[in-house]
Design a protein around this motif. Structure first.
Motif, PDB file in Angstrom:
ATOM      1  N   TYR A 280       2.339   6.863  -7.420  1.00 35.39           N
ATOM      2  CA  TYR A 280       1.922   7.537  -7.693  1.00 35.39           C
ATOM      3  C   TYR A 280       1.166   8.763  -7.540  1.00 35.39           C
ATOM      4  CZ  TYR A 280      -1.048   3.597  -9.183  1.00 35.39           C
ATOM      5  OH  TYR A 280      -1.903   2.284 -10.150  1.00 35.39           O
TER       6      TYR A 280
ATOM      7  N   LYS B 244      -8.930   6.491 -10.000  1.00 36.26           N
ATOM      8  CA  LYS B 244      -8.566   5.779  -9.116  1.00 36.26           C
ATOM      9  C   LYS B 244      -6.885   6.102  -9.044  1.00 36.26           C
ATOM     10  CE  LYS B 244      -6.835   1.376  -8.749  1.00 36.26           C
ATOM     11  NZ  LYS B 244      -7.288  -0.815  -9.156  1.00 36.26           N
TER      12      LYS B 244
ATOM     13  N   ASP C 113       0.702   1.391  -4.047  1.00 34.94           N
ATOM     14  CA  ASP C 113      -0.536   2.222  -4.616  1.00 34.94           C
ATOM     15  C   ASP C 113      -0.291   3.774  -4.109  1.00 34.94           C
ATOM     16  OD1 ASP C 113      -1.255  -0.216  -5.528  1.00 34.94           O
ATOM     17  OD2 ASP C 113      -2.473  -1.211  -3.694  1.00 34.94           O
ATOM     18  N   THR C 114       0.145   3.793  -3.156  1.00 35.66           N
ATOM     19  CA  THR C 114       0.607   4.999  -2.770  1.00 35.66           C
ATOM     20  C   THR C 114       1.780   5.885  -3.551  1.00 35.66           C
ATOM     21  OG1 THR C 114      -0.205   4.936  -0.965  1.00 35.66           O
ATOM     22  CG2 THR C 114       0.946   6.516  -0.607  1.00 35.66           C
TER      23      THR C 114
ATOM     24  N   LYS D 237       0.574  -0.974  -0.398  1.00 38.66           N
ATOM     25  CA  LYS D 237       0.016  -0.210   0.205  1.00 38.66           C
ATOM     26  C   LYS D 237       0.579   1.356   0.138  1.00 38.66           C
ATOM     27  CE  LYS D 237      -3.638  -0.107  -0.716  1.00 38.66           C
ATOM     28  NZ  LYS D 237      -4.784   0.290  -1.213  1.00 38.66           N
TER      29      LYS D 237
ATOM     30  N   SER E 124      -8.669  10.311  -1.418  1.00 37.44           N
ATOM     31  CA  SER E 124      -8.491   8.609  -1.062  1.00 37.44           C
ATOM     32  C   SER E 124     -10.410   7.602  -0.695  1.00 37.44           C
ATOM     33  CB  SER E 124      -7.656   8.426   0.066  1.00 37.44           C
ATOM     34  OG  SER E 124      -8.661   8.181   1.846  1.00 37.44           O
TER      35      SER E 124
ATOM     36  N   GLU F 297      -5.169   6.726  -5.883  1.00 36.01           N
ATOM     37  CA  GLU F 297      -3.974   5.576  -4.836  1.00 36.01           C
ATOM     38  C   GLU F 297      -3.125   6.455  -4.149  1.00 36.01           C
ATOM     39  OE1 GLU F 297      -5.063   3.021  -4.171  1.00 36.01           O
ATOM     40  OE2 GLU F 297      -5.089   1.704  -5.810  1.00 36.01           O
TER      41      GLU F 297
END
Length: 726
Positions: free
Chosen positions: A415, A522, A411-412, A407, A532, A526
């Motif tokens: 991005y 999305k 997913d952070t 994550k 969020s 992310e």
């Protein structure tokens, strides 16, 4: 075993539909058919990782009879299995083992299945009061349903709630169970328990015993309490191939004591991508990125902040359990900093065992970093406990590292920091621009012949051909800088998102506004810098939609023109990376539809239906389009792999700066152009040559015969790649 072809099963693409593809796949050259999860999942699931019943083949795919019919078509089957978790469906009665555990608590025969703390917190309640209704033996909350503990049905509601084996809490709170990353609808299983292992694997292993399924791909092994122990139990039951979805970071390698055939290929994917990226473009691309976004030039700082962010946002409950296992509440800050500093998904320390020197080095390196941000003595104590301390402390730390990495980075951070988004892939290091042919050869020499290689999967952040386009930007950073400055002066929204939007729009062009908008929503959620998944902002999301529409409307023509220039070189990258992946050591996997160009983005975009009729037509009658050439390269290489021993030696061939070449044993040679824009600027191949191994070689793409030393300009005059067979 020569290759696999991955199919994403959905309610619209079940076993009967896939059975009708087997003739095409056989002609394409696919050696095995590789299926997404086949056990019963939530009825409408488009991916199948939300399993509700380990004892049934998914009805929406046609059930067991249709699976057997598919197996009878003659292409051996590989299946994806999900040992780490089940789903918490709505209503919860859809998961019978979980229903039993919630009803009867620790006395349930299924209580040992789930990694929970009793009474287990269930984060389902909304922000507004009300909605809870006791209905006989069931407690209802909108679409949710929970079993009422026998004997408590007639209590007043407040007392009834207190009497259950679970507690309903706000949806933002951490659950009282281990979950898959931050997904509270996926509850962790305890497959380290032999009884749970047998119950959850019985059907799949019976299919292996029957010969219906030949091999397995294990989803998310890092979530398990003991990945090696799990594989030691599974391997003797699976005589065919056994792969693990293990994410390796940079130079990390699969633990040598894992009894499996290798990974699912993200390590190969990232190495291949770097092979087609020009490191000379790094500084210019980073400067353009920081100028447009205001984000720091240091990826390390962004990654650290992202990991700290997700620990606070998602994993407070997991940290609470870890600190409890450490036995000292004063170690919380040290534990958080140690988690944030871990460079890999897991260090593989098992309770009661002396940790390996490599595992100790990983934890100690993280501790050295963490000690600069928290009390050094506390960090040192924490590191010692997660290496040598109580069993639960050791295991909880290992099981928490993976979610924080996934994550915080996947997913952070990926991005938030994206000077060249082609490098922002699962397991990728976006600040590592390019590798030399020599580095690539060294990597290939270390690969076991049975590991899987891939270029696209159901989880990649962007497809292989999107990355092929983006890689070109490393060769023309000045042109890119001018183009994006022009677009940004016409349409702007949020600087932290816009620069990713322009890379995405160009690299996936042509793209519908709907798909483009979906991706940006999305990506913004992310990144977690403005919105969020937990904290929506309708005004900001409306701004994204407006930006996407205007970007396509105002700049679409210019983006199309720029992409047309990029595609002169992206086609070369696309064909080159495909050939390299299909011919390098390992078992190549082709993700559904990527035998021709595919410009998909992150899921769910990359799980859209595939136009197999178009692909059938190109296989039968390939043309000279990019699609036709990619189909030709794919089917030629796959069919050649059928004639090669998978263990054929890998022998590098010197080919200069703008090509990569290697032999596989004494039968095959692969040659691919790299950095094509730079090649064009220098005036082409000139006097560059390549020395073939002894013998007469036939280029399977052109039919030409070659021997000895060949001018690269001659060898690659028709296509930017060559596939030679002796």
């Amino acid at each position: 075993m020569t290759s696999t072809y991955r199919v994403q099963l959905t309610p619209d693409l079940g076993f009967p539909e896939v059975a009708r593809l087997t003739g095409y796949l056989r002609e394409l050259g696919a050696g095995r058919l590789y299926l997404s999860p086949i056990l019963q999942a939530v009825r409408d699931s488009q991916h199948g990782y939300d399993v509700v019943d380990h004892g049934r083949i998914r009805a929406e795919f046609g059930g067991a009879a249709a699976l057997r019919d598919l197996a009878a078509r003659g292409i051996p089957l590989i299946a994806d299995i999900v040992p780490n978790h089940m789903t918490v469906p709505q209503p919860e009665s859809g998961n019978a083992p979980l229903w039993s555990a919630l009803r009867d608590g620790p006395d349930s025969p299924y209580a040992r299945w789930f990694d929970v703390q009793w009474p287990v917190a269930l984060p389902v309640l909304g922000d507004e009061p009300g909605g809870l209704v006791a209905d006989g033996s069931v407690l209802r909350y909108y679409d949710h349903a929970f079993p009422i503990r026998p004997g408590t049905e007639d209590l007043p509601l407040p007392e009834l709630l207190e009497a259950q084996h679970y507690r309903l809490v706000n949806w933002r709170e951490s659950p009282g169970y281990r979950r898959f990353f931050d997904v509270s609808s996926l509850i962790g299983l305890r497959v380290e328990d032999p009884e749970v292992f047998e119950a959850t694997h019985a059907l799949m292993l019976s299919l292996v015993d029957e010969g219906i399924i030949e091999g397995l791909r294990v989803d998310h092994p890092d979530g398990l309490a003991d990945p090696r122990g799990y594989l030691e139990r599974l391997r003797p039951r699976v005589p065919g191939p056994l792969w693990v979805e293990k994410i390796l970071i940079d130079d990390e390698r699969l633990p040598a004591d894992w009894p499996c055939d290798g990974t699912t290929g993200y390590d190969a994917l990232n190495m291949i991508t770097r092979l087609f990226v020009d490191p000379a473009g790094r500084d210019s691309l980073v400067e353009t990125f920081t100028r447009h976004t205001g984000v720091p030039a240091s990826y390390d700082s962004v990654r650290y902040e992202a990991k700290k962010h997700v620990i606070e946002l998602f994993f407070r409950g997991e940290v609470d359990r870890l600190v409890g296992a450490l036995g000292d509440p004063g170690l919380r800050d040290a534990a958080v900093e140690l988690l944030a500093a871990m460079p890999v998904y897991r260090a593989y320390v098992n309770p009661g065992e002396q940790p390996s020197a490599e595992s100790v080095a990983i934890v100690q390196a993280a501790a050295s970093q963490a000690a600069t941000r928290a009390d050094p003595d506390a960090v040192g104590k924490t590191a010692n406990l997660v290496l040598y301390g109580p069993a639960e402390a050791v295991t909880r730390f290992q099981q928490t590292c993976g979610p924080v990495m996934a994550k915080g980075v996947e997913d952070t951070a990926l991005y938030r920091w994206y000077p060249l988004a082609a490098l922002n892939e699962v397991g990728g290091e976006p600040d590592r621009f390019g590798v030399s042919a020599g580095e690539f050869h060294a990597f290939c020499a270390s690969l076991p012949p049975t590991t899987m290689t891939t270029l696209s999967t159901h989880d990649t952040k962007r497809s292989e051909d999107v990355r092929a386009r983006l890689a070109v930007l490393s060769e023309m950073p000045a042109e890119w800088s001018r183009a994006v400055a022009s677009w940004a002066s016409s349409v702007a929204f949020d600087p932290r998102l816009d620069y990713l939007a322009w890379q995405t729009l160009m690299a996936s062009w042509p793209i519908t506004t709907e798909r483009f908008t979906g991706y940006l929503l999305k990506a913004a959620r992310e990144a977690k810098t403005a919105i969020s998944w937990q904290n929506r902002d309708p005004a900001y999301e409306a701004g994204i939609r407006e930006f996407a529409e205007r970007a396509v409307e105002v700049c679409g023509h210019s983006v199309a023109s720029f992409t047309a220039v990029v595609d002169r070189y992206a086609r070369v990258n696309s064909l080159g990376q495909k050939l390299v992946q299909l011919m390098m050591p390992g078992i190549p996997d082709v993700y559904q539809g990527t035998e021709i160009t595919d410009f998909s983005l992150v899921d769910p975009d990359n799980r859209r239906p595939v136009d197999f009729e178009r692909r059938r037509g190109l296989l039968a009658h390939p043309d000279d389009s990019w699609d036709g050439q990619k189909m030709l390269v794919t089917t030629t290489a796959l069919n050649l792999r059928r004639r090669l021993d998978p263990a054929s030696p890998y022998e590098p061939i010197e080919a200069g700066e703008h090509a990569v070449a290697f032999a596989r044993g004494e039968r095959a040679v692969a040659v691919a152009t790299r950095l094509p824009a730079g090649l064009e600027r220098r005036g082409g191949w000139g006097a560059d040559t390549l020395m073939l191994p002894p013998g007469q070689w036939r280029d399977l793409l052109t039919g030409r015969q070659h021997t000895g030393r060949i001018p690269l300009g001659h060898l690659l005059s028709r296509y930017p790649v060559a596939i030679l067979e002796r």
